[in-house]
Design a protein around this motif. Sequence first.
Motif, PDB file in Angstrom:
ATOM      1  N   LYS A 338       0.826  -1.212   0.000  1.00 26.49           N
ATOM      2  CA  LYS A 338       0.000   0.000   0.000  1.00 26.49           C
ATOM      3  C   LYS A 338       0.859   1.260   0.000  1.00 26.49           C
ATOM      4  O   LYS A 338       0.662   2.162  -0.837  1.00 26.49           O
ATOM      5  N   HIS A 339       1.814   1.335   0.919  1.00 23.06           N
ATOM      6  CA  HIS A 339       2.612   2.555   1.043  1.00 23.06           C
ATOM      7  C   HIS A 339       3.576   2.731  -0.128  1.00 23.06           C
ATOM      8  O   HIS A 339       3.800   3.864  -0.579  1.00 23.06           O
ATOM      9  N   VAL A 340       4.115   1.636  -0.631  1.00 26.69           N
ATOM     10  CA  VAL A 340       4.976   1.732  -1.817  1.00 26.69           C
ATOM     11  C   VAL A 340       4.167   2.244  -3.006  1.00 26.69           C
ATOM     12  O   VAL A 340       4.612   3.113  -3.763  1.00 26.69           O
ATOM     13  N   THR A 341       2.932   1.722  -3.175  1.00 27.62           N
ATOM     14  CA  THR A 341       2.069   2.151  -4.280  1.00 27.62           C
ATOM     15  C   THR A 341       1.753   3.636  -4.175  1.00 27.62           C
ATOM     16  O   THR A 341       1.843   4.386  -5.155  1.00 27.62           O
ATOM     17  N   LEU A 342       1.386   4.101  -2.970  1.00 24.36           N
ATOM     18  CA  LEU A 342       1.023   5.510  -2.786  1.00 24.36           C
ATOM     19  C   LEU A 342       2.198   6.439  -3.093  1.00 24.36           C
ATOM     20  O   LEU A 342       2.045   7.432  -3.818  1.00 24.36           O
ATOM     21  N   VAL A 343       3.363   6.111  -2.557  1.00 20.66           N
ATOM     22  CA  VAL A 343       4.523   6.980  -2.773  1.00 20.66           C
ATOM     23  C   VAL A 343       4.960   6.960  -4.235  1.00 20.66           C
ATOM     24  O   VAL A 343       5.339   7.985  -4.798  1.00 20.66           O
ATOM     25  N   THR A 344       4.858   5.786  -4.876  1.00 19.03           N
ATOM     26  CA  THR A 344       5.205   5.682  -6.302  1.00 19.03           C
ATOM     27  C   THR A 344       4.275   6.566  -7.140  1.00 19.03           C
ATOM     28  O   THR A 344       4.728   7.320  -8.012  1.00 19.03           O
ATOM     29  N   GLU A 345       2.973   6.478  -6.872  1.00 16.65           N
ATOM     30  CA  GLU A 345       2.001   7.267  -7.646  1.00 16.65           C
ATOM     31  C   GLU A 345       2.200   8.766  -7.418  1.00 16.65           C
ATOM     32  O   GLU A 345       2.127   9.564  -8.345  1.00 16.65           O
ATOM     33  N   MET A 346       2.460   9.148  -6.170  1.00 14.02           N
ATOM     34  CA  MET A 346       2.650  10.575  -5.887  1.00 14.02           C
ATOM     35  C   MET A 346       3.928  11.091  -6.536  1.00 14.02           C
ATOM     36  O   MET A 346       3.964  12.227  -7.025  1.00 14.02           O
ATOM     37  N   SER A 347       4.966  10.270  -6.557  1.00 14.95           N
ATOM     38  CA  SER A 347       6.220  10.676  -7.203  1.00 14.95           C
ATOM     39  C   SER A 347       5.999  10.943  -8.689  1.00 14.95           C
ATOM     40  O   SER A 347       6.544  11.907  -9.244  1.00 14.95           O
ATOM     41  N   LYS A 348       5.179  10.108  -9.330  1.00 14.85           N
ATOM     42  CA  LYS A 348       4.871  10.312 -10.754  1.00 14.85           C
ATOM     43  C   LYS A 348       4.150  11.653 -10.967  1.00 14.85           C
ATOM     44  O   LYS A 348       4.445  12.396 -11.905  1.00 14.85           O
ATOM     45  N   ILE A 349       3.174  11.947 -10.087  1.00 12.79           N
ATOM     46  CA  ILE A 349       2.405  13.192 -10.219  1.00 12.79           C
ATOM     47  C   ILE A 349       3.308  14.405  -9.998  1.00 12.79           C
ATOM     48  O   ILE A 349       3.233  15.403 -10.725  1.00 12.79           O
ATOM     49  N   VAL A 350       4.185  14.322  -8.983  1.00 15.69           N
ATOM     50  CA  VAL A 350       5.112  15.422  -8.682  1.00 15.69           C
ATOM     51  C   VAL A 350       5.991  15.721  -9.890  1.00 15.69           C
ATOM     52  O   VAL A 350       6.193  16.880 -10.269  1.00 15.69           O
ATOM     53  N   GLU A 351       6.496  14.674 -10.520  1.00 15.07           N
ATOM     54  CA  GLU A 351       7.363  14.848 -11.683  1.00 15.07           C
ATOM     55  C   GLU A 351       6.588  15.396 -12.885  1.00 15.07           C
ATOM     56  O   GLU A 351       7.020  16.338 -13.556  1.00 15.07           O
ATOM     57  N   LYS A 352       5.420  14.812 -13.137  1.00 11.17           N
ATOM     58  CA  LYS A 352       4.627  15.214 -14.303  1.00 11.17           C
ATOM     59  C   LYS A 352       4.208  16.686 -14.223  1.00 11.17           C
ATOM     60  O   LYS A 352       4.261  17.413 -15.228  1.00 11.17           O
ATOM     61  N   ARG A 353       3.800  17.125 -13.040  1.00 10.78           N
ATOM     62  CA  ARG A 353       3.291  18.499 -12.888  1.00 10.78           C
ATOM     63  C   ARG A 353       4.360  19.498 -12.428  1.00 10.78           C
ATOM     64  O   ARG A 353       4.067  20.654 -12.192  1.00 10.78           O
ATOM     65  N   LYS A 354       5.607  19.031 -12.305  1.00 12.61           N
ATOM     66  CA  LYS A 354       6.718  19.908 -11.880  1.00 12.61           C
ATOM     67  C   LYS A 354       6.383  20.598 -10.556  1.00 12.61           C
ATOM     68  O   LYS A 354       6.576  21.813 -10.380  1.00 12.61           O
ATOM     69  N   LEU A 355       5.894  19.806  -9.619  1.00 11.75           N
ATOM     70  CA  LEU A 355       5.350  20.400  -8.389  1.00 11.75           C
ATOM     71  C   LEU A 355       6.416  20.951  -7.464  1.00 11.75           C
ATOM     72  O   LEU A 355       6.136  21.835  -6.646  1.00 11.75           O
ATOM     73  N   MET A 356       7.642  20.437  -7.540  1.00 11.19           N
ATOM     74  CA  MET A 356       8.682  21.006  -6.674  1.00 11.19           C
ATOM     75  C   MET A 356       8.979  22.442  -7.103  1.00 11.19           C
ATOM     76  O   MET A 356       9.181  23.327  -6.260  1.00 11.19           O
ATOM     77  N   LEU A 357       8.964  22.693  -8.401  1.00  7.34           N
ATOM     78  CA  LEU A 357       9.165  24.042  -8.930  1.00  7.34           C
ATOM     79  C   LEU A 357       7.994  24.943  -8.542  1.00  7.34           C
ATOM     80  O   LEU A 357       8.174  26.065  -8.059  1.00  7.34           O
ATOM     81  N   VAL A 358       6.771  24.436  -8.755  1.00  2.00           N
ATOM     82  CA  VAL A 358       5.557  25.199  -8.438  1.00  2.00           C
ATOM     83  C   VAL A 358       5.476  25.507  -6.950  1.00  2.00           C
ATOM     84  O   VAL A 358       5.196  26.641  -6.528  1.00  2.00           O
ATOM     85  N   SER A 359       5.735  24.496  -6.137  1.00  2.00           N
ATOM     86  CA  SER A 359       5.538  24.625  -4.694  1.00  2.00           C
ATOM     87  C   SER A 359       6.510  25.616  -4.065  1.00  2.00           C
ATOM     88  O   SER A 359       6.169  26.311  -3.100  1.00  2.00           O
ATOM     89  N   GLN A 360       7.712  25.694  -4.608  1.00  2.00           N
ATOM     90  CA  GLN A 360       8.675  26.648  -4.062  1.00  2.00           C
ATOM     91  C   GLN A 360       8.145  28.079  -4.202  1.00  2.00           C
ATOM     92  O   GLN A 360       8.233  28.883  -3.275  1.00  2.00           O
ATOM     93  N   THR A 361       7.562  28.385  -5.365  1.00  2.00           N
ATOM     94  CA  THR A 361       6.976  29.725  -5.571  1.00  2.00           C
ATOM     95  C   THR A 361       5.746  29.917  -4.690  1.00  2.00           C
ATOM     96  O   THR A 361       5.534  30.992  -4.122  1.00  2.00           O
ATOM     97  N   GLU A 362       4.916  28.865  -4.554  1.00  2.00           N
ATOM     98  CA  GLU A 362       3.741  28.945  -3.666  1.00  2.00           C
ATOM     99  C   GLU A 362       4.152  29.315  -2.244  1.00  2.00           C
ATOM    100  O   GLU A 362       3.542  30.186  -1.614  1.00  2.00           O
ATOM    101  N   GLN A 363       5.171  28.632  -1.735  1.00  2.00           N
ATOM    102  CA  GLN A 363       5.608  28.877  -0.363  1.00  2.00           C
ATOM    103  C   GLN A 363       6.171  30.284  -0.199  1.00  2.00           C
ATOM    104  O   GLN A 363       5.952  30.937   0.824  1.00  2.00           O
ATOM    105  N   GLU A 364       6.873  30.759  -1.224  1.00  2.00           N
ATOM    106  CA  GLU A 364       7.387  32.136  -1.181  1.00  2.00           C
ATOM    107  C   GLU A 364       6.222  33.132  -1.126  1.00  2.00           C
ATOM    108  O   GLU A 364       6.250  34.106  -0.373  1.00  2.00           O
ATOM    109  N   LEU A 365       5.193  32.876  -1.921  1.00  2.00           N
ATOM    110  CA  LEU A 365       4.017  33.761  -1.928  1.00  2.00           C
ATOM    111  C   LEU A 365       3.320  33.741  -0.570  1.00  2.00           C
ATOM    112  O   LEU A 365       2.840  34.774  -0.084  1.00  2.00           O
ATOM    113  N   ALA A 366       3.240  32.579   0.045  1.00  2.00           N
ATOM    114  CA  ALA A 366       2.500  32.435   1.303  1.00  2.00           C
ATOM    115  C   ALA A 366       3.278  32.950   2.505  1.00  2.00           C
ATOM    116  O   ALA A 366       2.678  33.430   3.469  1.00  2.00           O
ATOM    117  N   CYS A 367       4.610  32.851   2.434  1.00  2.00           N
ATOM    118  CA  CYS A 367       5.394  33.069   3.655  1.00  2.00           C
ATOM    119  C   CYS A 367       6.326  34.278   3.617  1.00  2.00           C
ATOM    120  O   CYS A 367       6.727  34.776   4.669  1.00  2.00           O
TER     121      CYS A 367
END
Length: 567
Positions: A338-367
């Motif tokens: 279960k946990h391997v499946t969840l982390v694998t799927e989330m890793s795919k989404i993070v990569e596909k949507r470039k979320l580390m790049l997006v999230s860094q700007t989000e956090q700067e805007l919020a904080c």
Amino acid sequence: MVVVSAARDYINRMLQDISGMKVLILDSNTVSIVSVVYSQSELLQKEVFLVEMVESITMSRESMSHLKAVYFLRPTSENIQHLRRQLANPRFGEYHLFFSNILKDTQIHDLADSDEQEVVQQVQEFYADFVALDTFHFTLNIPSNHSYMIPAEVDLLNLRRFCDRVVDGISAIFLALKRRPIIRYQKTSDIAKKIAIETAKLMYQQESGLFDFRRTEVSPLLLVIDRRDDPVTPLLNQWTYQAMVHELIGIKDNKVDLRGMDKVPKDQQEVVLSSEQDSFFKSNMFENFGDIGMNIKRLVDEFQQYSESNQKIQTIEDMAKFVDNYPEYRKMHGNVSKHVTLVTEMSKIVEKRKLMLVSQTEQELACNGGQVAAFEAVTDLLNNESISDIDRIRLVMLYALRYEKESPVQLMQLFSKLARSAEYKTGLVQFLLKQAGVDKRTGDLFGNRDLLNIARNMARGLKGVENVYTQHQPLLFQTMESIIKGRLKDVDYPYVGNHFQQGRPQDVIIFIVGGTTYEESRSVALQNASNSGIRFILGGSVVLNSKRFLKDLEEAQRISRSSTAVV
């Protein structure tokens, strides 16, 4: 276990005193209430051999007189009508009726009139009218959650239903905990005020006898606040385990639906994420994504060692030992998978949507401040074709909430870019500002009004942050700190009626009209673990992620527009 144990105790009492084979009959609300605190195997241990929905029982004519029917329903007019029809032509040997909230006298008379064959053995109120997601976190799962944003003159009926459901849920929590609170509310929110006043009327006037529990030195506090005071938290990407799963995949009643994912095994297409049933999840639900990967690697290593030790079967005794351990082996295998499946799927989404790049700007805007740098960062991301529409709209919303007064020209430029690229139209950002802009908010959302918050943010900036992706703290954190220090201002959060707090409360229930987030439930859990002397419980109308928050905004905007068009 506070709200979880309160709900479990009611279900236990419902089932354990009725001997023999039982059918448990639920409605669309109580099925969620039961499923988060009771597993299928536990129901079987209580001799529950069938679980049915009340609507399907009405439609069926099959006789099952050998079974005892245990009904657990919300006391709605629809459920009473279902019961009247079923009692008129009973299919079961006995009927035991339990309701999740207060029954009206007229409803009791209606049921008594319908029980001509005298099959009803008992009618009781068991106040579990809430979904206990975790120790200190509950939700009401209200489908029409957008109603809190609609003015009364636009849709009075649905607003009335929404408020009634919230009042029912809050009252059930206090009946389950056997306490009557002092009530405060966010002054700038009409709906928070309405709910607070209606709740006080129920507890202190209409049902005062029911809430007349043994007095304690200091009454608990109920604080009713509005989601629109902190629209930032549900817009942010999340990087701690539970919150991240809900943001990227979705959690409903502690279950995760993985059927839409590629190559997921059949037995993993719906998995349970409950701190009550999964020790690994309990230990890691608030950990950040980087640490989760390492912890799952250790879990896999432990399972491999356990698996290898069980494969060395050479004697009858070894075989017998393996058979004895097989249930534990299967459970451990399912958990690891279960946990391997969840982390694998989330890793795919993070990569596909470039979320580390997006999230860094989000956090700067919020904080952090810096309007010029923020505008450049958001513009660059809007120009990046790899960024998804939902991430574009969230970035512009976060920028708008932060800089709506400081940079109207740049904001219009972002609106223009968004209109050309995203499926969400710019009118939604403007609707958000109308609902939750700086003129509407009570709290110091960005920590730039109050000198203490400015100093705190500066100190945090000088020290640096452990993880740039998790530096945001929801406004709820400041609210809890204000309560702990006795600094929650009466002018911003007035009391209802003449009931005032005498001394510091030991128990505080904060109800967010419009929904909670798992980031906020994490803040509550961490605050409770700090031993401040106050126990916080968090509740809300739903549990939000950014998709649900945007969906509610869109629906409220649609209704508002249609009412304007009619006028």
